[in-house]
Design an enzyme around this catalytic site. Structure first.
Site, PDB file in Angstrom:
ATOM      1  N   ASP A 170       0.856  -1.177   0.000  1.00 25.71           N
ATOM      2  CA  ASP A 170       0.000   0.000   0.000  1.00 25.71           C
ATOM      3  C   ASP A 170       0.897   1.233   0.000  1.00 25.71           C
ATOM      4  O   ASP A 170       1.407   1.635   1.031  1.00 25.71           O
ATOM      5  CB  ASP A 170      -0.897  -0.032   1.238  1.00 25.71           C
ATOM      6  CG  ASP A 170      -1.857   1.136   1.284  1.00 25.71           C
ATOM      7  OD1 ASP A 170      -2.006   1.821   0.252  1.00 25.71           O
ATOM      8  OD2 ASP A 170      -2.449   1.372   2.349  1.00 25.71           O
ATOM      9  N   GLU A 171       1.114   1.785  -1.181  1.00 22.04           N
ATOM     10  CA  GLU A 171       2.036   2.914  -1.358  1.00 22.04           C
ATOM     11  C   GLU A 171       3.388   2.645  -0.702  1.00 22.04           C
ATOM     12  O   GLU A 171       3.874   3.454   0.096  1.00 22.04           O
ATOM     13  CB  GLU A 171       1.414   4.206  -0.800  1.00 22.04           C
ATOM     14  CG  GLU A 171       0.051   4.513  -1.395  1.00 22.04           C
ATOM     15  CD  GLU A 171      -0.460   5.896  -1.011  1.00 22.04           C
ATOM     16  OE1 GLU A 171       0.112   6.517  -0.087  1.00 22.04           O
ATOM     17  OE2 GLU A 171      -1.410   6.371  -1.656  1.00 22.04           O
TER      18      GLU A 171
END
Ligand SMILES: *[C@@H]1O[C@H](CO)[C@@H](O)[C@H](O)[C@H]1NC(C)=O
Ligand SMILES: *[C@@H]1O[C@H](CO)[C@@H](O)[C@H](O)[C@H]1NC(C)=O
Ligand SMILES: *[C@@H]1O[C@H](CO)[C@@H](O)[C@H](O)[C@H]1NC(C)=O
Ligand SMILES: *[C@@H]1O[C@H](CO)[C@@H](O)[C@H](O)[C@H]1NC(C)=O
Ligand SMILES: *[C@@H]1O[C@H](CO)[C@@H](O)[C@H](O)[C@H]1NC(C)=O
Ligand SMILES: *[C@@H]1O[C@H](CO)[C@@H](O)[C@H](O)[C@H]1NC(C)=O
Length: 493
Positions: A130-131
């Site tokens: 996630d990012e």
């Protein structure tokens, strides 16, 4: 598990029978939402699917992880799903093919239909991390991303699933930079040189798109010399001129800065998905519902025009996922107090503003029959000596959610001691209204009079334990529905 998704399936059949619904779903298929569950009291997943996603024609969801209750609720719904691999497990998955195989087995294969045909969860993507390259994470996850993605891909191939779903890596928009906000000057961050090329080679080899999260709100907070009009898709905004291209909005400029970055390293033709884009409604200056409505409707209209961007005319992002479906009171506020207020819907599934998602209806459908705890609140007893109350209030805020009291928020400036009551109440609700969670050394007082102040809502939380017993009632509901459907089919065949 089977009986849990039968009601959703039947609901879908009913919705399909009520004529215009199916093609509305198809038409809006380029739009999806992020559905996160960082909530102290999440809306029951079955209610989210049958009460929010399906009635609003939302055809795709992106999940932060692989929550079993969420995945089971999506089974048989026909909704396309991106499951998420958390950053924390990237190291392990990159080090071990076996760990990746069991991740896929436990969190993907288990939810697929047995015969490979209809039913089950329609998983389209596995979002690895996630990012993970977010600048403030430093080197924490960067060395493990491509390895983890590669091992997940190997596991999919081994499970004969590689033609059914794609591996993606959602990237924050700070993986690339520009100068003077000019898209043509876009280039990947230099510390990512090697990793980004490896990632792009991997994505390209497997026909996966590049996924980018676009965050105009926080960029505006950081005062990057961009105007509100430009960000909000306003026609009166002064365009930015970049060579012979003109940019009327921040969204297109962000996409084209990515296109430039991709072109400069030889991947200029890669498909793009916007993994997250939205506008928060509380906890900061300009985080309001009217601004959110303007931004979101501007974005939807722009995407539906299919005009694309100056560097990719008539080729808009293949999919765009709104951020986010619901407010989440336990999201990290490290980057700002607005982080808990991204929902298009409040925590209890009520639309914060009207929006036309291309279905012709200007308003969104709210969740109904939402189950709350009793109408009780915890406030400060101001008949007592309150000289030590601020310590209790800070303590409550450190554990509960006081983000709405930050400057610009809906509860900013409600005054003292109302702000103490707000803190006490939030803590009390997060603890399921247990009597001892309203003690505060004798300063707490339980009341049945709603202490809300103007726009500052002192909310009552959801009755989450009930979600299981509500599901228990479904078999009866199912029988009635089945009877109606049989009758319908019988009559018209
Ligand atoms: C996914 O699979 C892994 C490995 O089997 C497991 O540890 C994890 O708890 C599973 N669930 C989620 C939500 O990631
Ligand atoms: C990244 O690439 C640029 C241009 O190719 C180069 O100037 C720079 O030194 C590289 N940085 C690193 C950290 O490798
Ligand atoms: C800010 O943007 C305007 C319009 O694009 C430009 O004229 C100006 O030079 C920019 N200022 C800075 C400090 O970048
Ligand atoms: C809030 O919005 C106004 C325009 O409506 C703008 O002038 C101001 O700079 C914004 N403030 C912040 C902190 O973004
Ligand atoms: C407030 O705190 C101080 C120091 O902890 C304590 O001595 C005092 O008795 C407290 N006052 C009340 C009213 O509780
Ligand atoms: C409540 O407001 C008072 C006065 O404005 C302030 O000193 C105090 O820190 C606030 N407390 C909380 C918990 O926000």
């Amino acid at each position: 598990m089977r009986s849990a998704h039968r009601p959703v399936l039947l609901l879908r059949i009913l919705l399909l029978l009520s004529s215009p619904f199916p093609w509305r779903l198809a038409e809006s298929a380029v739009l999806g939402v992020n559905w996160g569950t960082a909530s102290s009291h999440p809306l029951p997943p079955s209610k989210v699917v049958s009460g929010l996603l399906l009635p609003n024609g939302i055809a795709r969801v992106k999940l932060a992880d692989a929550d079993p209750a969420v995945l089971e609720s999506l089974s048989g719904s026909g909704i396309g799903v991106a499951v998420g691999v958390r950053n924390e497990v990237l190291r392990e998955l990159s080090a071990s093919k076996k760990a990746a195989a069991s991740w896929v087995h436990d969190n993907v294969t288990r939810y697929l239909p047995p015969g490979g045909s209809g039913g089950g969860v329609r998983i389209e993507y596995i979002a690895v991390g996630d990012e993970p390259f977010f600048l403030s994470y430093g080197q924490q996850f960067q060395p493990f991303v491509v390895g983890a993605a590669t091992n997940i891909q190997l596991a999919l191939t081994a499970a004969k699933l590689a033609d059914k779903m794609k591996v993606i890596v959602p990237c924050s928009s700070d993986v690339y930079q520009t100068e003077s906000n000019l898209p043509s000057k876009g280039h990947f961050r230099s510390d990512l040189n090697k990793t980004m090329i490896e990632l792009l080679a991997f994505l390209s080899k497997h026909g996966s798109p590049f996924v980018v999260d676009i965050n105009p709100f926080s960029n505006l907070q950081q005062k990057k010399n961009i105007s509100m009009d430009y960000v909000l898709f306003q026609l009166k905004s002064r365009p930015i001129t970049d060579g012979h291209n003109k940019y009327n909005n921040y969204f297109d400029a962000s996409i084209d800065a990515l296109v430039s970055s991709l072109s400069k390293v030889g991947f200029g033709n890669m498909d793009i998905i916007v993994g997250r884009v939205g506008w928060p409604t509380d906890g900061a200056v300009n985080a309001t519902s009217p601004f959110a409505q303007t931004f979101m409707q501007g974005l939807v209209n722009h995407l539906q025009s299919k005009s694309g961007t100056p560097l990719r005319p008539k080729r808009p992002p293949i999919e765009t996922y709104f951020f986010s479906l619901l407010d989440e009171d336990q999201r990290s506020i490290a980057t700002g107090n607005y982080e808990r207020h991204w929902g298009i819907f409040t925590f209890d599934g009520q639309a914060k503003y009207n929006m036309d998602l291309g279905q012709g209806s200007k308003s969104l459908v709210n969740a109904h029959d939402v189950e709350y705890l009793a109408p009780k609140w915890c406030v400060v007893n101001n008949n007592l000596d309150m000289s030590n109350v601020s310590a209790s209030a800070s303590e409550a805020c450190s554990k509960a959610d006081c983000s709405a009291m930050s400057p610009g928020g809906s509860c900013f400036g409600i005054g003292w001691p109302e702000n103490v009551s707000y803190a006490f109440n939030n803590y009390y609700q997060q603890h399921d209204q247990s009597e001892d969670s309203c003690s505060f050394g004798g300063l707490g007082l339980i009341t049945t009079v709603d202490p809300s102040v103007g726009d500052c809502r002192f909310s009552i939380t959801l009755r989450t334990s009930l979600s299981t017993s509500v599901q228990g009632k479904f078999p009866f509901f199912t029988i009635i529905l089945s009877a109606f459907i049989s009758l319908y089919l019988f009559t018209f065949s």
